[in-house]
Design a protein around this motif. Sequence first.
Motif, PDB file in Angstrom:
ATOM      1  N   ASN A 123       0.874  -1.208   0.020  1.00 32.11           N
ATOM      2  CA  ASN A 123       0.110  -0.070  -0.018  1.00 32.11           C
ATOM      3  C   ASN A 123       0.921   1.291  -0.075  1.00 32.11           C
ATOM      4  O   ASN A 123       1.633   1.354   1.021  1.00 32.11           O
ATOM      5  CB  ASN A 123      -0.889   0.052   1.354  1.00 32.11           C
ATOM      6  N   PHE A 124       0.738   2.027  -1.298  1.00 32.05           N
ATOM      7  CA  PHE A 124       1.788   3.084  -1.402  1.00 32.05           C
ATOM      8  C   PHE A 124       1.329   4.062  -1.814  1.00 32.05           C
ATOM      9  O   PHE A 124       0.167   4.040  -2.630  1.00 32.05           O
ATOM     10  CB  PHE A 124       3.202   2.686  -2.208  1.00 32.05           C
ATOM     11  N   VAL A 125       1.782   5.413  -1.591  1.00 27.39           N
ATOM     12  CA  VAL A 125       1.587   6.600  -2.573  1.00 27.39           C
ATOM     13  C   VAL A 125       2.882   7.318  -2.711  1.00 27.39           C
ATOM     14  O   VAL A 125       3.911   7.043  -2.294  1.00 27.39           O
ATOM     15  CB  VAL A 125       0.528   7.385  -1.514  1.00 27.39           C
ATOM     16  N   VAL A 126       2.876   8.180  -3.712  1.00 24.63           N
ATOM     17  CA  VAL A 126       4.003   8.904  -4.214  1.00 24.63           C
ATOM     18  C   VAL A 126       3.627  10.550  -3.683  1.00 24.63           C
ATOM     19  O   VAL A 126       2.599  10.976  -4.100  1.00 24.63           O
ATOM     20  CB  VAL A 126       4.405   8.822  -5.566  1.00 24.63           C
ATOM     21  N   ALA A 127       4.591  11.072  -3.063  1.00 18.36           N
ATOM     22  CA  ALA A 127       4.376  12.512  -2.575  1.00 18.36           C
ATOM     23  C   ALA A 127       5.333  13.233  -3.179  1.00 18.36           C
ATOM     24  O   ALA A 127       6.765  13.037  -3.167  1.00 18.36           O
ATOM     25  CB  ALA A 127       4.678  12.395  -1.000  1.00 18.36           C
ATOM     26  N   LEU A 128       4.867  14.143  -3.988  1.00 18.28           N
ATOM     27  CA  LEU A 128       5.848  15.169  -4.984  1.00 18.28           C
ATOM     28  C   LEU A 128       6.294  16.212  -3.946  1.00 18.28           C
ATOM     29  O   LEU A 128       5.633  17.137  -3.256  1.00 18.28           O
ATOM     30  CB  LEU A 128       5.207  15.657  -6.115  1.00 18.28           C
ATOM     31  N   THR A 129       7.642  16.415  -3.569  1.00 17.33           N
ATOM     32  CA  THR A 129       8.449  17.197  -2.842  1.00 17.33           C
ATOM     33  C   THR A 129       8.734  18.498  -3.432  1.00 17.33           C
ATOM     34  O   THR A 129       8.651  18.700  -4.623  1.00 17.33           O
ATOM     35  CB  THR A 129       9.365  16.562  -1.904  1.00 17.33           C
ATOM     36  N   LYS A 130       8.957  19.541  -2.671  1.00 16.82           N
ATOM     37  CA  LYS A 130       9.372  20.769  -2.965  1.00 16.82           C
ATOM     38  C   LYS A 130       8.624  21.601  -3.831  1.00 16.82           C
ATOM     39  O   LYS A 130       8.970  22.392  -4.833  1.00 16.82           O
ATOM     40  CB  LYS A 130      11.001  20.720  -3.719  1.00 16.82           C
ATOM     41  N   ALA A 131       7.275  21.422  -3.843  1.00 16.78           N
ATOM     42  CA  ALA A 131       6.276  22.232  -4.616  1.00 16.78           C
ATOM     43  C   ALA A 131       6.485  23.617  -4.597  1.00 16.78           C
ATOM     44  O   ALA A 131       6.128  24.214  -5.771  1.00 16.78           O
ATOM     45  CB  ALA A 131       5.027  21.797  -4.510  1.00 16.78           C
ATOM     46  N   ASP A 132       6.894  24.308  -3.579  1.00 19.08           N
ATOM     47  CA  ASP A 132       6.949  25.661  -3.330  1.00 19.08           C
ATOM     48  C   ASP A 132       8.028  26.147  -4.328  1.00 19.08           C
ATOM     49  O   ASP A 132       7.942  27.547  -4.537  1.00 19.08           O
ATOM     50  CB  ASP A 132       7.429  25.986  -1.736  1.00 19.08           C
ATOM     51  N   LYS A 133       8.916  25.421  -4.842  1.00 16.52           N
ATOM     52  CA  LYS A 133       9.845  25.740  -5.937  1.00 16.52           C
ATOM     53  C   LYS A 133       9.284  26.121  -7.281  1.00 16.52           C
ATOM     54  O   LYS A 133      10.074  26.674  -8.111  1.00 16.52           O
ATOM     55  CB  LYS A 133      11.158  24.851  -5.874  1.00 16.52           C
ATOM     56  N   LEU A 134       7.905  25.773  -7.485  1.00 17.11           N
ATOM     57  CA  LEU A 134       7.629  26.016  -8.659  1.00 17.11           C
ATOM     58  C   LEU A 134       6.058  26.665  -8.736  1.00 17.11           C
ATOM     59  O   LEU A 134       5.552  26.715  -7.678  1.00 17.11           O
ATOM     60  CB  LEU A 134       7.167  24.480  -9.523  1.00 17.11           C
ATOM     61  N   SER A 135       5.939  27.178  -9.808  1.00 15.75           N
ATOM     62  CA  SER A 135       4.613  28.087  -9.874  1.00 15.75           C
ATOM     63  C   SER A 135       3.310  26.986  -9.662  1.00 15.75           C
ATOM     64  O   SER A 135       3.653  26.010 -10.043  1.00 15.75           O
ATOM     65  CB  SER A 135       4.443  29.028 -11.191  1.00 15.75           C
ATOM     66  N   ARG A 136       2.153  27.303  -9.596  1.00 10.96           N
ATOM     67  CA  ARG A 136       1.053  26.548  -9.497  1.00 10.96           C
ATOM     68  C   ARG A 136       0.861  25.725 -10.859  1.00 10.96           C
ATOM     69  O   ARG A 136       0.573  24.874 -10.826  1.00 10.96           O
ATOM     70  CB  ARG A 136      -0.322  27.399  -9.194  1.00 10.96           C
ATOM     71  N   SER A 137       1.078  26.536 -12.070  1.00 11.76           N
ATOM     72  CA  SER A 137       0.984  25.966 -13.253  1.00 11.76           C
ATOM     73  C   SER A 137       2.012  24.865 -13.613  1.00 11.76           C
ATOM     74  O   SER A 137       1.731  23.772 -14.226  1.00 11.76           O
ATOM     75  CB  SER A 137       0.862  27.189 -14.381  1.00 11.76           C
ATOM     76  N   GLN A 138       3.171  25.223 -13.284  1.00  8.65           N
ATOM     77  CA  GLN A 138       4.200  24.207 -13.343  1.00  8.65           C
ATOM     78  C   GLN A 138       4.008  23.084 -12.328  1.00  8.65           C
ATOM     79  O   GLN A 138       4.379  21.969 -12.803  1.00  8.65           O
ATOM     80  CB  GLN A 138       5.632  24.928 -12.728  1.00  8.65           C
ATOM     81  N   GLN A 139       3.461  23.192 -11.012  1.00  6.89           N
ATOM     82  CA  GLN A 139       3.249  22.075 -10.327  1.00  6.89           C
ATOM     83  C   GLN A 139       2.064  21.136 -11.100  1.00  6.89           C
ATOM     84  O   GLN A 139       2.328  19.974 -10.993  1.00  6.89           O
ATOM     85  CB  GLN A 139       2.620  22.758  -8.948  1.00  6.89           C
ATOM     86  N   MET A 140       1.232  21.895 -11.735  1.00  4.10           N
ATOM     87  CA  MET A 140       0.211  20.958 -12.336  1.00  4.10           C
ATOM     88  C   MET A 140       0.535  20.152 -13.571  1.00  4.10           C
ATOM     89  O   MET A 140       0.485  19.039 -13.796  1.00  4.10           O
ATOM     90  CB  MET A 140      -1.255  21.733 -12.827  1.00  4.10           C
ATOM     91  N   LYS A 141       1.489  20.846 -14.208  1.00  2.94           N
ATOM     92  CA  LYS A 141       1.975  20.158 -15.333  1.00  2.94           C
ATOM     93  C   LYS A 141       3.087  19.104 -14.925  1.00  2.94           C
ATOM     94  O   LYS A 141       3.007  17.999 -15.644  1.00  2.94           O
ATOM     95  CB  LYS A 141       2.897  21.357 -16.237  1.00  2.94           C
ATOM     96  N   GLN A 142       3.899  19.388 -13.806  1.00  2.00           N
ATOM     97  CA  GLN A 142       4.694  18.115 -13.419  1.00  2.00           C
ATOM     98  C   GLN A 142       3.908  17.179 -12.990  1.00  2.00           C
ATOM     99  O   GLN A 142       4.386  15.871 -12.941  1.00  2.00           O
ATOM    100  CB  GLN A 142       5.653  18.913 -12.512  1.00  2.00           C
ATOM    101  N   LEU A 143       2.810  17.383 -12.214  1.00  2.00           N
ATOM    102  CA  LEU A 143       2.178  16.494 -11.642  1.00  2.00           C
ATOM    103  C   LEU A 143       1.401  15.387 -12.590  1.00  2.00           C
ATOM    104  O   LEU A 143       1.652  14.387 -12.518  1.00  2.00           O
ATOM    105  CB  LEU A 143       0.988  17.056 -10.746  1.00  2.00           C
ATOM    106  N   ALA A 144       1.068  15.894 -13.536  1.00  2.00           N
ATOM    107  CA  ALA A 144       0.582  15.157 -14.740  1.00  2.00           C
ATOM    108  C   ALA A 144       1.423  14.462 -15.421  1.00  2.00           C
ATOM    109  O   ALA A 144       1.413  13.336 -15.827  1.00  2.00           O
ATOM    110  CB  ALA A 144      -0.084  16.173 -15.667  1.00  2.00           C
ATOM    111  N   SER A 145       2.514  15.077 -15.669  1.00  2.00           N
ATOM    112  CA  SER A 145       3.787  14.392 -16.199  1.00  2.00           C
ATOM    113  C   SER A 145       4.439  13.060 -15.613  1.00  2.00           C
ATOM    114  O   SER A 145       4.619  11.857 -16.101  1.00  2.00           O
ATOM    115  CB  SER A 145       4.998  15.321 -16.595  1.00  2.00           C
ATOM    116  N   ILE A 146       4.630  13.479 -14.264  1.00  2.00           N
ATOM    117  CA  ILE A 146       5.180  12.430 -13.311  1.00  2.00           C
ATOM    118  C   ILE A 146       4.217  11.272 -13.186  1.00  2.00           C
ATOM    119  O   ILE A 146       4.656  10.035 -13.374  1.00  2.00           O
ATOM    120  CB  ILE A 146       5.689  13.181 -12.062  1.00  2.00           C
ATOM    121  N   ARG A 147       2.718  11.648 -12.958  1.00  2.00           N
ATOM    122  CA  ARG A 147       2.017  10.393 -12.873  1.00  2.00           C
ATOM    123  C   ARG A 147       1.847   9.765 -14.101  1.00  2.00           C
ATOM    124  O   ARG A 147       1.686   8.596 -13.947  1.00  2.00           O
ATOM    125  CB  ARG A 147       0.542  11.176 -12.686  1.00  2.00           C
ATOM    126  N   LYS A 148       1.884  10.216 -15.227  1.00  2.00           N
ATOM    127  CA  LYS A 148       1.861   9.539 -16.524  1.00  2.00           C
ATOM    128  C   LYS A 148       3.445   8.553 -16.582  1.00  2.00           C
ATOM    129  O   LYS A 148       3.320   7.429 -16.919  1.00  2.00           O
ATOM    130  CB  LYS A 148       1.900  10.544 -17.769  1.00  2.00           C
TER     131      LYS A 148
END
Length: 210
Positions: free
Chosen positions: A140-165
């Motif tokens: 049972n696991f989850v992936v937590a993406l760290t250091k989100a404060d280093k990116l803008s909100r739009s960059q966060q969403m882009k990276q979230l989608a990319s890494i998830r894929k």
Amino acid sequence: MAESDINYNLAHFVASYGKTSQIPASTCPEVCFVGRSNVGKSSIMNKLFGRKGLVKVSSTPGKTANVNFFEADGIHFVDLPGYGFAQRSKSERDRWARLIGEFLDSPRSFNLIVSLVDIRHDPSKLDFEMVEYLREGGFNFVVALTKADKLSRSQQMKQLASIRKQLGLSGDRIFITSSQTGAGIDELKCRISSACLEEDGDTESVPDNA
């Protein structure tokens, strides 16, 4: 379960182990944190506990060389050595890899494993291998993406989608966190409560090789 069901103010250090043979058997729910040595694992754990210095944050990546146990409200939180830090000797890196592997191969409760990945970069080869290991092992696991404060909100969403894929994860397996802003910490607390406090919450969390 609500996040307040666990009193993180009770968090304290329990013990540190350099060999898996030294680690006592599981006696309570366990949440394990694993990730690259510079991913911000200690900072996320401190933010979770609401304590700045409980989990030692080093200016030198790769400093955590043992399996460190903390406890809060009857739950063990396990800080596994960071992996992949090239400036450490090969013998040290090999020992850490064995330590992580032997620990995850041991018959423990493993209610939840939190795999940390730096949101600013594509997952490394070792990140891919860790997620695949957890998936194949039935953890049972989850992936937590760290250091989100280093990116803008739009960059966060882009990276979230990319890494998830890239990692082939469903949306509920991955979320954004920041030890600076506290983003995602409530989500992490809810995941922990669900895994550790719900009745029979660890039924499917013991890996097939346990």
